[in-house]
Scaffold this active site. Structure first.
Site, PDB file in Angstrom:
ATOM      1  N   SER A   1       0.829  -1.198   0.000  1.00 39.74           N
ATOM      2  CA  SER A   1       0.000   0.000   0.000  1.00 39.74           C
ATOM      3  C   SER A   1       0.868   1.254   0.000  1.00 39.74           C
ATOM      4  O   SER A   1       1.939   1.288   0.614  1.00 39.74           O
ATOM      5  CB  SER A   1      -0.891   0.000   1.252  1.00 39.74           C
ATOM      6  OG  SER A   1      -1.453   1.279   1.464  1.00 39.74           O
ATOM      7  N   SER A   2       0.398   2.294  -0.673  1.00 38.79           N
ATOM      8  CA  SER A   2       1.141   3.559  -0.700  1.00 38.79           C
ATOM      9  C   SER A   2       1.243   4.187   0.682  1.00 38.79           C
ATOM     10  O   SER A   2       2.074   5.077   0.908  1.00 38.79           O
ATOM     11  CB  SER A   2       0.467   4.542  -1.663  1.00 38.79           C
ATOM     12  OG  SER A   2      -0.865   4.820  -1.245  1.00 38.79           O
ATOM     13  N   GLU A   3       0.430   3.725   1.617  1.00 43.29           N
ATOM     14  CA  GLU A   3       0.464   4.238   2.987  1.00 43.29           C
ATOM     15  C   GLU A   3       1.421   3.447   3.879  1.00 43.29           C
ATOM     16  O   GLU A   3       1.438   3.638   5.096  1.00 43.29           O
ATOM     17  CB  GLU A   3      -0.943   4.195   3.599  1.00 43.29           C
ATOM     18  CG  GLU A   3      -2.000   4.976   2.845  1.00 43.29           C
ATOM     19  CD  GLU A   3      -1.928   6.478   3.074  1.00 43.29           C
ATOM     20  OE1 GLU A   3      -0.882   6.965   3.568  1.00 43.29           O
ATOM     21  OE2 GLU A   3      -2.922   7.155   2.764  1.00 43.29           O
TER      22      GLU A   3
ATOM     23  N   HIS B   1      -6.566   1.583   8.482  1.00 45.79           N
ATOM     24  CA  HIS B   1      -6.802   2.936   7.948  1.00 45.79           C
ATOM     25  C   HIS B   1      -7.924   2.899   6.928  1.00 45.79           C
ATOM     26  O   HIS B   1      -8.024   1.970   6.125  1.00 45.79           O
ATOM     27  CB  HIS B   1      -5.526   3.466   7.292  1.00 45.79           C
ATOM     28  CG  HIS B   1      -5.753   4.680   6.464  1.00 45.79           C
ATOM     29  ND1 HIS B   1      -6.168   5.884   7.002  1.00 45.79           N
ATOM     30  CD2 HIS B   1      -5.646   4.888   5.116  1.00 45.79           C
ATOM     31  CE1 HIS B   1      -6.278   6.786   6.040  1.00 45.79           C
ATOM     32  NE2 HIS B   1      -5.977   6.202   4.880  1.00 45.79           N
TER      33      HIS B   1
ATOM     34  N   HIS C   1     -11.355   5.635   5.020  1.00 44.15           N
ATOM     35  CA  HIS C   1     -11.939   6.954   4.797  1.00 44.15           C
ATOM     36  C   HIS C   1     -13.430   6.912   5.132  1.00 44.15           C
ATOM     37  O   HIS C   1     -14.278   7.096   4.252  1.00 44.15           O
ATOM     38  CB  HIS C   1     -11.744   7.388   3.342  1.00 44.15           C
ATOM     39  CG  HIS C   1     -10.314   7.501   2.924  1.00 44.15           C
ATOM     40  ND1 HIS C   1      -9.941   7.704   1.615  1.00 44.15           N
ATOM     41  CD2 HIS C   1      -9.155   7.453   3.635  1.00 44.15           C
ATOM     42  CE1 HIS C   1      -8.627   7.780   1.524  1.00 44.15           C
ATOM     43  NE2 HIS C   1      -8.127   7.615   2.744  1.00 44.15           N
TER      44      HIS C   1
ATOM     45  N   TYR D   1     -19.152   8.672  26.211  1.00 38.43           N
ATOM     46  CA  TYR D   1     -18.152   7.907  26.975  1.00 38.43           C
ATOM     47  C   TYR D   1     -17.362   6.921  26.131  1.00 38.43           C
ATOM     48  O   TYR D   1     -16.266   6.500  26.516  1.00 38.43           O
ATOM     49  CB  TYR D   1     -18.803   7.191  28.162  1.00 38.43           C
ATOM     50  CG  TYR D   1     -19.693   6.023  27.812  1.00 38.43           C
ATOM     51  CD1 TYR D   1     -19.151   4.759  27.553  1.00 38.43           C
ATOM     52  CD2 TYR D   1     -21.079   6.150  27.764  1.00 38.43           C
ATOM     53  CE1 TYR D   1     -19.956   3.677  27.233  1.00 38.43           C
ATOM     54  CE2 TYR D   1     -21.893   5.083  27.453  1.00 38.43           C
ATOM     55  CZ  TYR D   1     -21.332   3.848  27.188  1.00 38.43           C
ATOM     56  OH  TYR D   1     -22.129   2.792  26.870  1.00 38.43           O
TER      57      TYR D   1
ATOM     58  N   HIS E   1      -8.081  13.873   5.064  1.00 38.07           N
ATOM     59  CA  HIS E   1      -7.691  12.521   4.644  1.00 38.07           C
ATOM     60  C   HIS E   1      -8.718  11.492   5.126  1.00 38.07           C
ATOM     61  O   HIS E   1      -9.587  11.087   4.359  1.00 38.07           O
ATOM     62  CB  HIS E   1      -6.289  12.220   5.186  1.00 38.07           C
ATOM     63  CG  HIS E   1      -5.653  10.997   4.618  1.00 38.07           C
ATOM     64  ND1 HIS E   1      -4.288  10.830   4.538  1.00 38.07           N
ATOM     65  CD2 HIS E   1      -6.192   9.863   4.099  1.00 38.07           C
ATOM     66  CE1 HIS E   1      -4.018   9.662   3.992  1.00 38.07           C
ATOM     67  NE2 HIS E   1      -5.162   9.048   3.725  1.00 38.07           N
TER      68      HIS E   1
ATOM     69  N   TYR F   1     -12.270  -3.881  27.975  1.00 36.40           N
ATOM     70  CA  TYR F   1     -13.500  -3.756  27.198  1.00 36.40           C
ATOM     71  C   TYR F   1     -13.210  -3.976  25.716  1.00 36.40           C
ATOM     72  O   TYR F   1     -12.138  -3.636  25.229  1.00 36.40           O
ATOM     73  CB  TYR F   1     -14.089  -2.355  27.400  1.00 36.40           C
ATOM     74  CG  TYR F   1     -15.495  -2.184  26.875  1.00 36.40           C
ATOM     75  CD1 TYR F   1     -16.593  -2.530  27.636  1.00 36.40           C
ATOM     76  CD2 TYR F   1     -15.712  -1.660  25.600  1.00 36.40           C
ATOM     77  CE1 TYR F   1     -17.885  -2.360  27.158  1.00 36.40           C
ATOM     78  CE2 TYR F   1     -16.995  -1.493  25.109  1.00 36.40           C
ATOM     79  CZ  TYR F   1     -18.073  -1.839  25.890  1.00 36.40           C
ATOM     80  OH  TYR F   1     -19.349  -1.673  25.409  1.00 36.40           O
TER      81      TYR F   1
END
Length: 226
Positions: A79-81, A100, A102, A121, A163, A216
């Site tokens: 991935s480019s990320e 990640h 969008h 909360y 982003h 949790y």
């Protein structure tokens, strides 16, 4: 922070990462191939490839990159990320999964350059009394990597200016859970301005929730997912 046990690099782990990608799009938390996911393994970082439609992904298509340095040749194009994934895995060894995407409501806040305060909360699922906003930098750039590492030092999720959003997970299941909870928080915060204003919980109230949240979240009997 105590480093987490790396995930095993097995077909089951690779398929779980693919399933997470398919789930993101199915739940309208992502669009097309814009999202990506990675997991730290004993051999480095396992990450989704660049530009491959999720429906076409196979376990063999996932790419292994090192924990430091440039990806080597011959294992596919990550991935480019990948730089900020690599940065996150080094900055947060306690969290072996980086996810990640969008998501629409998160992206609205991101383009408005707004963080999320303690309007609910469930903010505690992200490690503190805010979901912070990482400063804008070009995708895949060293600057974005540095911004992400700084803002996520004590958080399990953040928005990314102009982003999208990124969450961390102790397991693949927990990363998926946090992403959906983050989108719900973003929607709640945005909608709370319609006809009123969000009332923000105090630091003391959030501190109580953080204690209650120590164990949790989703659990799985599948060792692949923790």
């Amino acid at each position: 922070m105590t480093p987490a046990t790396p995930l095993p690099d097995t077909n089951a782990t690779r398929q779980a990462l693919i399933d997470a990608c398919l789930w993101m799009n199915d739940r309208h938390l992502n669009q097309g191939t814009s999202g990506n996911i990675s997991a730290r393994t004993h051999d480095g970082i396992l990450i989704t490839p660049s530009g491959v439609p999720y429906e076409a992904l196979t376990p063999e298509a996932l790419v292994t990159i090192p924990l430091s340095g440039l990806p080597g040749g011959g294992s596919g194009k990550p991935s480019s990320e990948w730089p900020f994934h690599q940065g996150m895995h080094n900055a947060r060894p306690d969290m072996p999964v980086v996810l990640h995407a969008h998501p629409p409501f998160c992206s609205v806040l991101a383009v408005q350059r707004r963080s999320i305060p303690a309007c609910h909360y469930m903010i505690a699922a992200f490690g503190g009394n805010t979901v912070p906003l990482a400063d804008y930098a070009l995708f895949g750039s060293p600057e974005l990597c540095a911004n992400m590492a700084q803002i996520m030092a004590d958080r399990h999720g953040c928005l990314m200016a102009n982003h999208g959003a990124t969450v961390l997970g102790e397991t693949i299941d927990k990363a998926r859970w946090r992403l959906e909870e983050l989108e719900t928080l973003a929607r709640t915060y945005l909608f709370s301005s319609i006809g009123g204003e969000a009332q923000i919980l105090s630091d003391a109230e959030i501190a109580e929730v953080l204690v209650a949240f120590q164990n949790y979240g989703p659990r799985s009997a599948d060792n692949t997912k923790g």
